[in-house]
Structures are given as C-alpha cells and as structure tokens.
Write a protein that holds these residues in place. Structure first.
Motif, PDB file in Angstrom:
ATOM      1  N   TRP A  17      -7.701   8.924   0.432  1.00  0.00           N
ATOM      2  CA  TRP A  17      -8.649   7.622  -0.053  1.00  0.00           C
ATOM      3  C   TRP A  17      -7.665   7.138  -1.042  1.00  0.00           C
ATOM      4  O   TRP A  17      -7.352   7.949  -1.771  1.00  0.00           O
ATOM      5  N   ARG A  18      -7.623   5.726  -0.760  1.00  0.00           N
ATOM      6  CA  ARG A  18      -6.759   4.974  -1.825  1.00  0.00           C
ATOM      7  C   ARG A  18      -7.720   3.750  -2.052  1.00  0.00           C
ATOM      8  O   ARG A  18      -8.082   3.190  -1.111  1.00  0.00           O
ATOM      9  N   THR A  19      -7.483   3.249  -3.236  1.00  0.00           N
ATOM     10  CA  THR A  19      -8.000   1.585  -3.508  1.00  0.00           C
ATOM     11  C   THR A  19      -6.744   0.853  -3.143  1.00  0.00           C
ATOM     12  O   THR A  19      -5.655   1.264  -2.673  1.00  0.00           O
ATOM     13  N   TYR A  53     -14.100   2.890   4.672  1.00  0.00           N
ATOM     14  CA  TYR A  53     -14.256   2.772   3.353  1.00  0.00           C
ATOM     15  C   TYR A  53     -15.314   3.593   2.749  1.00  0.00           C
ATOM     16  O   TYR A  53     -16.199   3.932   3.271  1.00  0.00           O
ATOM     17  N   GLN A  60     -15.334  -1.393  -7.090  1.00  0.00           N
ATOM     18  CA  GLN A  60     -14.048  -0.726  -6.513  1.00  0.00           C
ATOM     19  C   GLN A  60     -14.421   0.099  -5.213  1.00  0.00           C
ATOM     20  O   GLN A  60     -15.212   0.741  -5.359  1.00  0.00           O
ATOM     21  N   GLU A  62     -12.493   2.492  -1.615  1.00  0.00           N
ATOM     22  CA  GLU A  62     -11.478   3.393  -1.421  1.00  0.00           C
ATOM     23  C   GLU A  62     -11.179   3.112   0.111  1.00  0.00           C
ATOM     24  O   GLU A  62     -12.245   3.113   0.922  1.00  0.00           O
ATOM     25  N   ARG A  64      -9.169   4.567   3.920  1.00  0.00           N
ATOM     26  CA  ARG A  64      -8.265   5.501   4.571  1.00  0.00           C
ATOM     27  C   ARG A  64      -8.272   5.245   5.801  1.00  0.00           C
ATOM     28  O   ARG A  64      -9.111   4.382   6.582  1.00  0.00           O
TER      29      ARG A  64
END
Length: 77
Positions: A17-19, A53, A60, A62, A64
C-alpha cells in the motif's frame, strides 16, 4: 496510455500500500507530472479493477496492484 510517465507509475505499483506521493517519489518524471493527471490515471485503473485503494484519512488514499486480474471479454471461458 501512451505517455512515458504512465508506464513509470504502473511499474511502481505492487502489493505494498502506497500513497500517490510515495508512488511518484522515486521518479523525476512523476514528480513533475500534475497531481490531477496522476489521480485521474489511478482512478481509471481502479475502475477497471487493476488497482485497489483504501482511504487512510479524509484527504489521503493508498493504492496497490490488485491481487486478482479483472475479468474481461478475452478471459471468458
């Protein structure tokens, strides 16, 4: 999808998981791409089922890569 930054973004997506900022950080091209264009591509990929997501906070999200590929006409048995 024919622009170079779109391919770079796809290569940065994996099972972690990344922003959006974390996805764009390793690439100069992605850092210089307008925020709304990156979000638009992520939204398009999410609608096709290629990206998952989750909302971390009110402002915000995240992203993937989806663990299963989306079904389409070419994959029907």
């Amino acid at each position: 999808m024919n622009e170079e930054w779109e391919y770079e973004l796809l290569l940065n997506l994996d099972e972690t998981w990344r922003t959006r900022a974390q996805l764009c950080k390793p690439s100069d091209t992605l850092r210089n791409t307008p925020h709304h264009e990156v979000v638009r591509l992520l939204t398009k990929l999410r609608e096709k089922g290629l990206v998952e997501y989750r909302r971390v906070s009110n402002k915000q999200r995240e992203y993937r890569r989806a663990s299963t590929l989306a079904d389409h006409a070419g994959c029907q048995s």
